[in-house]
Design a protein around this motif. Structure first.
Motif, PDB file in Angstrom:
ATOM      1  N   ALA A 103     -47.116 -43.915 -16.164  1.00 31.65           N
ATOM      2  CA  ALA A 103     -47.767 -43.194 -15.069  1.00 31.65           C
ATOM      3  C   ALA A 103     -49.022 -42.488 -15.565  1.00 31.65           C
ATOM      4  O   ALA A 103     -50.074 -42.508 -14.907  1.00 31.65           O
ATOM      5  N   VAL A 104     -48.921 -41.870 -16.749  1.00 28.64           N
ATOM      6  CA  VAL A 104     -50.083 -41.198 -17.331  1.00 28.64           C
ATOM      7  C   VAL A 104     -51.184 -42.209 -17.642  1.00 28.64           C
ATOM      8  O   VAL A 104     -52.372 -41.974 -17.385  1.00 28.64           O
ATOM      9  N   ARG A 105     -50.800 -43.352 -18.176  1.00 32.50           N
ATOM     10  CA  ARG A 105     -51.776 -44.363 -18.582  1.00 32.50           C
ATOM     11  C   ARG A 105     -52.497 -44.984 -17.389  1.00 32.50           C
ATOM     12  O   ARG A 105     -53.683 -45.327 -17.473  1.00 32.50           O
ATOM     13  N   THR A 106     -51.809 -45.158 -16.280  1.00 31.99           N
ATOM     14  CA  THR A 106     -52.389 -45.863 -15.137  1.00 31.99           C
ATOM     15  C   THR A 106     -52.949 -44.938 -14.066  1.00 31.99           C
ATOM     16  O   THR A 106     -53.712 -45.366 -13.200  1.00 31.99           O
ATOM     17  N   GLY A 107     -52.542 -43.662 -14.090  1.00 32.14           N
ATOM     18  CA  GLY A 107     -52.948 -42.764 -13.023  1.00 32.14           C
ATOM     19  C   GLY A 107     -52.104 -42.910 -11.781  1.00 32.14           C
ATOM     20  O   GLY A 107     -52.416 -42.331 -10.733  1.00 32.14           O
ATOM     21  N   LEU A 108     -51.027 -43.695 -11.869  1.00 33.39           N
ATOM     22  CA  LEU A 108     -50.098 -43.864 -10.757  1.00 33.39           C
ATOM     23  C   LEU A 108     -48.934 -42.905 -10.929  1.00 33.39           C
ATOM     24  O   LEU A 108     -48.663 -42.428 -12.032  1.00 33.39           O
ATOM     25  N   THR A 109     -48.213 -42.627  -9.879  1.00 34.82           N
ATOM     26  CA  THR A 109     -47.041 -41.776  -9.996  1.00 34.82           C
ATOM     27  C   THR A 109     -45.856 -42.597 -10.486  1.00 34.82           C
ATOM     28  O   THR A 109     -45.826 -43.830 -10.363  1.00 34.82           O
ATOM     29  N   ARG A 110     -44.867 -41.890 -11.010  1.00 31.50           N
ATOM     30  CA  ARG A 110     -43.643 -42.553 -11.465  1.00 31.50           C
ATOM     31  C   ARG A 110     -42.959 -43.271 -10.300  1.00 31.50           C
ATOM     32  O   ARG A 110     -42.460 -44.384 -10.449  1.00 31.50           O
ATOM     33  N   LYS A 111     -42.966 -42.630  -9.130  1.00 30.79           N
ATOM     34  CA  LYS A 111     -42.352 -43.211  -7.939  1.00 30.79           C
ATOM     35  C   LYS A 111     -43.066 -44.504  -7.527  1.00 30.79           C
ATOM     36  O   LYS A 111     -42.431 -45.480  -7.140  1.00 30.79           O
ATOM     37  N   THR A 112     -44.402 -44.513  -7.621  1.00 34.46           N
ATOM     38  CA  THR A 112     -45.173 -45.703  -7.247  1.00 34.46           C
ATOM     39  C   THR A 112     -44.835 -46.875  -8.162  1.00 34.46           C
ATOM     40  O   THR A 112     -44.651 -48.006  -7.702  1.00 34.46           O
ATOM     41  N   ILE A 113     -44.748 -46.614  -9.463  1.00 35.23           N
ATOM     42  CA  ILE A 113     -44.431 -47.687 -10.413  1.00 35.23           C
ATOM     43  C   ILE A 113     -43.032 -48.230 -10.158  1.00 35.23           C
ATOM     44  O   ILE A 113     -42.813 -49.452 -10.168  1.00 35.23           O
ATOM     45  N   SER A 114     -42.071 -47.335  -9.912  1.00 30.45           N
ATOM     46  CA  SER A 114     -40.706 -47.782  -9.605  1.00 30.45           C
ATOM     47  C   SER A 114     -40.679 -48.642  -8.347  1.00 30.45           C
ATOM     48  O   SER A 114     -39.964 -49.644  -8.277  1.00 30.45           O
ATOM     49  N   ASN A 115     -41.464 -48.252  -7.351  1.00 27.83           N
ATOM     50  CA  ASN A 115     -41.529 -49.006  -6.111  1.00 27.83           C
ATOM     51  C   ASN A 115     -42.096 -50.403  -6.338  1.00 27.83           C
ATOM     52  O   ASN A 115     -41.600 -51.394  -5.802  1.00 27.83           O
ATOM     53  N   ILE A 116     -43.143 -50.506  -7.165  1.00 33.12           N
ATOM     54  CA  ILE A 116     -43.729 -51.809  -7.482  1.00 33.12           C
ATOM     55  C   ILE A 116     -42.716 -52.688  -8.197  1.00 33.12           C
ATOM     56  O   ILE A 116     -42.604 -53.885  -7.920  1.00 33.12           O
ATOM     57  N   ARG A 118     -39.708 -52.808  -7.770  1.00 38.11           N
ATOM     58  CA  ARG A 118     -38.715 -53.283  -6.796  1.00 38.11           C
ATOM     59  C   ARG A 118     -39.336 -54.202  -5.748  1.00 38.11           C
ATOM     60  O   ARG A 118     -38.683 -54.589  -4.788  1.00 38.11           O
ATOM     61  N   GLY A 119     -40.611 -54.544  -5.939  1.00 40.09           N
ATOM     62  CA  GLY A 119     -41.276 -55.462  -5.021  1.00 40.09           C
ATOM     63  C   GLY A 119     -42.034 -54.780  -3.913  1.00 40.09           C
ATOM     64  O   GLY A 119     -42.509 -55.439  -2.988  1.00 40.09           O
ATOM     65  N   GLY A 120     -42.178 -53.442  -3.975  1.00 42.97           N
ATOM     66  CA  GLY A 120     -42.915 -52.715  -2.956  1.00 42.97           C
ATOM     67  C   GLY A 120     -44.284 -52.305  -3.447  1.00 42.97           C
ATOM     68  O   GLY A 120     -44.805 -52.846  -4.420  1.00 42.97           O
ATOM     69  N   GLY A 121     -44.867 -51.337  -2.760  1.00 41.98           N
ATOM     70  CA  GLY A 121     -46.159 -50.817  -3.171  1.00 41.98           C
ATOM     71  C   GLY A 121     -47.335 -51.611  -2.642  1.00 41.98           C
ATOM     72  O   GLY A 121     -47.179 -52.586  -1.904  1.00 41.98           O
ATOM     73  N   SER A 122     -48.529 -51.163  -3.029  1.00 42.37           N
ATOM     74  CA  SER A 122     -49.763 -51.803  -2.576  1.00 42.37           C
ATOM     75  C   SER A 122     -50.329 -52.721  -3.651  1.00 42.37           C
ATOM     76  O   SER A 122     -50.026 -52.584  -4.843  1.00 42.37           O
ATOM     77  N   ILE A 123     -51.163 -53.645  -3.212  1.00 44.07           N
ATOM     78  CA  ILE A 123     -51.812 -54.555  -4.158  1.00 44.07           C
ATOM     79  C   ILE A 123     -52.714 -53.785  -5.116  1.00 44.07           C
ATOM     80  O   ILE A 123     -52.774 -54.083  -6.307  1.00 44.07           O
ATOM     81  N   ALA A 124     -53.407 -52.778  -4.595  1.00 43.45           N
ATOM     82  CA  ALA A 124     -54.300 -51.994  -5.445  1.00 43.45           C
ATOM     83  C   ALA A 124     -53.533 -51.350  -6.590  1.00 43.45           C
ATOM     84  O   ALA A 124     -53.971 -51.370  -7.751  1.00 43.45           O
ATOM     85  N   SER A 125     -52.375 -50.767  -6.291  1.00 45.34           N
ATOM     86  CA  SER A 125     -51.556 -50.143  -7.333  1.00 45.34           C
ATOM     87  C   SER A 125     -51.006 -51.183  -8.296  1.00 45.34           C
ATOM     88  O   SER A 125     -50.931 -50.954  -9.507  1.00 45.34           O
ATOM     89  N   LEU A 126     -50.615 -52.338  -7.760  1.00 44.58           N
ATOM     90  CA  LEU A 126     -50.111 -53.412  -8.609  1.00 44.58           C
ATOM     91  C   LEU A 126     -51.159 -53.850  -9.620  1.00 44.58           C
ATOM     92  O   LEU A 126     -50.856 -54.075 -10.805  1.00 44.58           O
TER      93      LEU A 126
END
Length: 312
Positions: A103-116, A118-126
């Motif tokens: 999360a620190v390395r990407t600037g994403l939240t821990r929740k966002t990474i977990s969601n990705i 599991r097949g969720g999230g946005s393309i931008a975050s992916l």
């Protein structure tokens, strides 16, 4: 995505924005199959607008996964897994990176990474996650060496060659309708039902004197049943189908052999592919004819080697 760190994956300039080459490859894969955005949407189970947005880097990971599955589009340089999300999670675990550290390395939240994962999230975050975990990821080259059982699209994107069709025209006459047509197919018909125009020969009524059917081989039985139904209700006077010689279904034995004339073809037909090449089938073929005459069958015998089976 202008606020993320520079990406080591090659970028392209497209539609006023910067998007990873993954999306460009995805669009090229669609075009390589001769599919419109609507055709890909239909096969992916999403809206045409969702595919339009996807190719511009907008939308959900779920849409991307659906499109990748429909296109049989896969990546290398990540890790094992059936989906891109599973591959990225396997990559993170293999490298021993905790969610908080990523999360620190990407600037994403821990929740966002977990969601990705599991097949969720946005393309931008992916894409930001891919930049950190798999910067050398690239498209796996499509395997088109043979018509394998698992290579569904390869078997379905083949077209009857003009020289074979010339024998069809000479023996059975002008084709009035091609209900499973493709824009790249050389079949000449007065009417074509095209999937990328919103048509569906498994739903739309057929019409005319003669229908020629070279169906997607992965759905052969459905198309033979549809041909039999459209002939039986009188929407077409005759149907000629070119299909693999598969005779194992109960419906084939109980229904088709009673109503159809079936010719087992000698030798192999060299079908055309989407790039203009040709390859013989690795399996035997048969001609299934409904409503044709004895004179037409005799004319066919004079043009093509084969054996007509006795009617049950």
């Amino acid at each position: 995505m202008s606020n993320c760190s520079p990406c080591s994956i090659t970028r392209i300039e497209y539609d006023g924005g910067r998007h990873p080459i993954l999306l460009d490859d995805l669009r090229n894969a669609r075009r390589g199959k001769g599919w419109t955005q609507k055709a890909l949407a239909d096969r992916s189970g999403v809206s045409e607008q969702a595919i339009y947005r996807l190719e511009r880097g907008i939308g959900s990971v779920a849409t991307l996964n659906a499109a990748m599955t429909a296109l049989e589009f896969r990546l290398t340089g990540i890790g094992p897994g059936k989906t891109l999300a599973e591959q990225l999670r396997a990559r993170r675990l293999k490298r021993g990176i905790a969610l908080d550290a990523l999360a620190v390395r990407t600037g994403l939240t821990r929740k966002t990474i977990s969601n990705i994962e599991r097949g969720g999230g946005s393309i931008a975050s992916l894409m930001r996650l891919m930049e950190a975990l798999a910067p050398k990821a690239k498209r796996r080259a499509p395997e088109r060496a043979y018509w394998g059982q698992g290579d569904k699209e390869d078997r379905d994107s083949r077209f009857t060659p003009p020289e074979f069709m010339n024998n069809i025209y000479a023996a059975f006459g002008t084709v009035d309708i091609d209900p499973c047509a493709h824009r790249l197919s050389p079949v000449v018909a007065k009417r074509r039902i095209l999937l990328d125009e919103g048509g569906d020969g498994l739903i739309d009524d057929w019409s005319g004197r003669l229908a020629f059917v070279n169906p997607p081989f992965s759905a052969q039985l459905k198309w033979l049943q549809r041909a039999h139904e459209q002939w039986r209700v009188g929407n077409v006077e005759a149907v000629v189908c070119l299909v693999p010689a598969r005779t194992d279904s109960v419906w084939f034995h109980d229904t088709l052999t009673a109503d159809a004339d079936i010719c087992l073809l000698q030798g192999r037909v060299r079908f055309l592919d989407t790039k203009g090449g040709s390859q013989p089938t690795p399996f035997s073929l048969m001609l299934v004819a409904l409503g044709t005459t004895a004179q037409q069958k005799a004319a066919w015998n004079g043009l093509v080697d084969g054996l007509w089976l006795a009617r049950r």
